[in-house]
Design an enzyme around this catalytic site. Structure first.
Site, mmCIF file in Angstrom:
data_model
loop_
_atom_site.group_PDB
_atom_site.id
_atom_site.type_symbol
_atom_site.label_atom_id
_atom_site.label_comp_id
_atom_site.label_asym_id
_atom_site.label_seq_id
_atom_site.Cartn_x
_atom_site.Cartn_y
_atom_site.Cartn_z
ATOM 1 N N LYS A 44 0.834 -1.196 0.000
ATOM 2 C CA LYS A 44 0.000 0.000 0.000
ATOM 3 C C LYS A 44 0.876 1.256 0.000
ATOM 4 O O LYS A 44 2.077 1.194 0.285
ATOM 5 C CB LYS A 44 -0.922 0.002 1.222
ATOM 6 C CG LYS A 44 -0.195 0.073 2.549
ATOM 7 C CD LYS A 44 -1.162 0.039 3.723
ATOM 8 C CE LYS A 44 -0.418 0.121 5.048
ATOM 9 N NZ LYS A 44 -1.331 0.163 6.203
ATOM 10 N N TYR A 280 15.457 29.874 8.085
ATOM 11 C CA TYR A 280 14.345 30.685 8.563
ATOM 12 C C TYR A 280 14.318 30.787 10.079
ATOM 13 O O TYR A 280 14.488 29.800 10.788
ATOM 14 C CB TYR A 280 13.025 30.101 8.083
ATOM 15 C CG TYR A 280 12.797 30.213 6.601
ATOM 16 C CD1 TYR A 280 12.836 31.433 5.947
ATOM 17 C CD2 TYR A 280 12.534 29.083 5.835
ATOM 18 C CE1 TYR A 280 12.624 31.543 4.584
ATOM 19 C CE2 TYR A 280 12.310 29.165 4.467
ATOM 20 C CZ TYR A 280 12.364 30.405 3.846
ATOM 21 O OH TYR A 280 12.151 30.501 2.498
ATOM 22 N N MET A 328 11.317 24.211 2.519
ATOM 23 C CA MET A 328 10.539 23.413 1.578
ATOM 24 C C MET A 328 11.428 22.575 0.655
ATOM 25 O O MET A 328 11.110 21.423 0.364
ATOM 26 C CB MET A 328 9.629 24.305 0.737
ATOM 27 C CG MET A 328 8.721 23.529 -0.204
ATOM 28 S SD MET A 328 7.627 24.581 -1.165
ATOM 29 C CE MET A 328 6.536 25.207 0.108
#
Length: 394
Positions: A44, A280, A328
């Site tokens: 899965k 950041y 990101m």
């Protein structure tokens, strides 16, 4: 060694190397732990992020006779495009009303039924198809998630399923359940669930059910509870060489080898002074003059943001720790004055035998489980398959 990848670039920004020889070896190790049972390879969520079709084929080559997916859509794709032998059984269990029952029947899938609405829908689809559906009745033996409650609910489901079988609409191929705490050695719910499952099996069989398989054992139960193996074991995370729980032991304790190695090319190395803020929020500030390395993967690739200032990476033969926040698309490591060449390989995790961190190390750093670490690696990271189609020593 053979290699395939969804995207060919030289060099790759990042890659998740999938060792299919390790998949085959893991299947053999798991079969040896459950010699009296068949083995279902659970693929899965795109094979826990490793590639469903490729891992399914490798598992079948090593002796898995069943494959498992969560959704019917996953199972249908696997049946149509997986390149698998026709006699391999594929089971799917996460159904919602209006699901593709007719397609599942046509594809010879085993479908899970936990309640009357699902039985009614699958029997209607079987009537339309003119073919019996392969149905596995799921018992809630104590997980409190999917599955039919014991008592009157189970009695009704069994009665109506047997009536549908008598009418030629379905074939009851399995009785099954799932553990809640098999990854916690000695947890009292394990024995309680086994007792309840045996009771529910006995009732169904007393009423006339003759299933092909009865199964409850997931990866941790396969590894540690031979009394739970019944006719079939369902191995998910262990198939990919990861222990279900550090409490149970390391992969090597069970003869397993991690399948995925995640790495990236160092994109930049630069000198910075002491007191230099990094990433950041400046949650990390350099203690003194040092070198920083830019690793071009981030949370869009599946690197957990929760691993900020904690995730381990092997660069230049040394363990480094993420400096500051994971962004990101990238993160920084403090190289402590070392100057690896841009393009050098940074290994986030792998089997560990080359000194690199493992998925379990990342799970500890991010406060999660190793299942999530490998499954979350995104499609932007190409999968590179090694040892594909090679014969291994049994």
């Amino acid at each position: 060694m053979t290699e395939t990848a969804a995207l060919r670039t030289a060099p790759l920004r990042a890659r998740a190397e999938i060792d299919l020889a390790a998949v085959r070896a893991n299947v053999r190790a798991l079969r040896a732990l459950a010699p009296g049972a068949e083995l279902m390879a659970v693929v899965k969520s795109d094979g826990y992020g490793h590639g469903a079709a490729q891992c399914a084929r490798a598992a079948v080559e090593a002796g898995a006779s069943w494959l498992g997916t969560a959704t019917p859509e996953e199972a249908l794709v696997l049946r149509a495009n997986g390149g698998l032998p026709d006699d391999v059984r594929i089971m799917c269990w996460l159904w919602t009303p209006g699901g593709p029952w007719r397609e599942a029947i046509d594809a010879r899938l085993d479908v899970s039924v936990s309640g009357m609405w699902a039985l009614e829908e699958v029997t209607a689809a079987a009537r339309e198809a003119g073919l019996p559906a392969r149905v596995q009745l799921k018992a809630d033996s104590g997980l409190g998630r999917g599955g039919c409650q014991p008592g009157d609910d189970w009695a009704e489901l069994v009665r109506e399923a047997l009536a549908a079988e008598g009418a030629g609409l379905i074939r009851i191929t399995g009785l099954w359940s799932h553990f809640a705490c098999a990854d916690e050695p000695g947890h009292p719910s394990i024995d309680a669930q086994l007792d309840r499952f045996r009771e529910m099996i006995a009732y169904a069989e007393e009423q006339g059910a003759r299933p092909e398989v009865r199964h409850i054992a997931n990866s941790p139960a396969t590894l540690t509870r031979p009394d739970s193996h019944f006719d079939l074991v369902r191995t998910g995370i262990a198939l990919y060489g990861i222990s279900p729980s550090p409490e149970l032991g390391a992969p090597a304790d069970f003869g397993l080898r991690p399948v995925m190695t995640l790495s990236a090319s160092v994109a930049l190395v630069k000198h910075v002074p002491g007191g230099h803020g990094v990433s950041y929020g400046h949650k990390y500030t350099t203690a003194g003059e040092t070198t920083l390395g830019l690793i071009p993967v981030g949370y869009a690739d599946g690197v957990p943001r929760h691993a900020s200032s904690a995730g381990p990476v092997l660069v230049g033969g040394k363990w480094r720790t993420i400096a500051g926040r994971v962004a990101m698309d990238q993160f920084i490591v403090d190289l402590g004055g070392d100057e690896p060449e841009p393009g050098e390989r940074a290994v986030l995790f792998g089997p560990g035998d080359g000194g690199e961190p493992t998925a379990e190390d990342w799970a500890q750093a991010a406060g999660t489980i190793a299942y999530e670490i490998v499954t979350r690696i995104g499609s932007r990271v190409p999968r590179v398959y090694v040892n594909e189609g090679q014969a291994d020593t049994p």
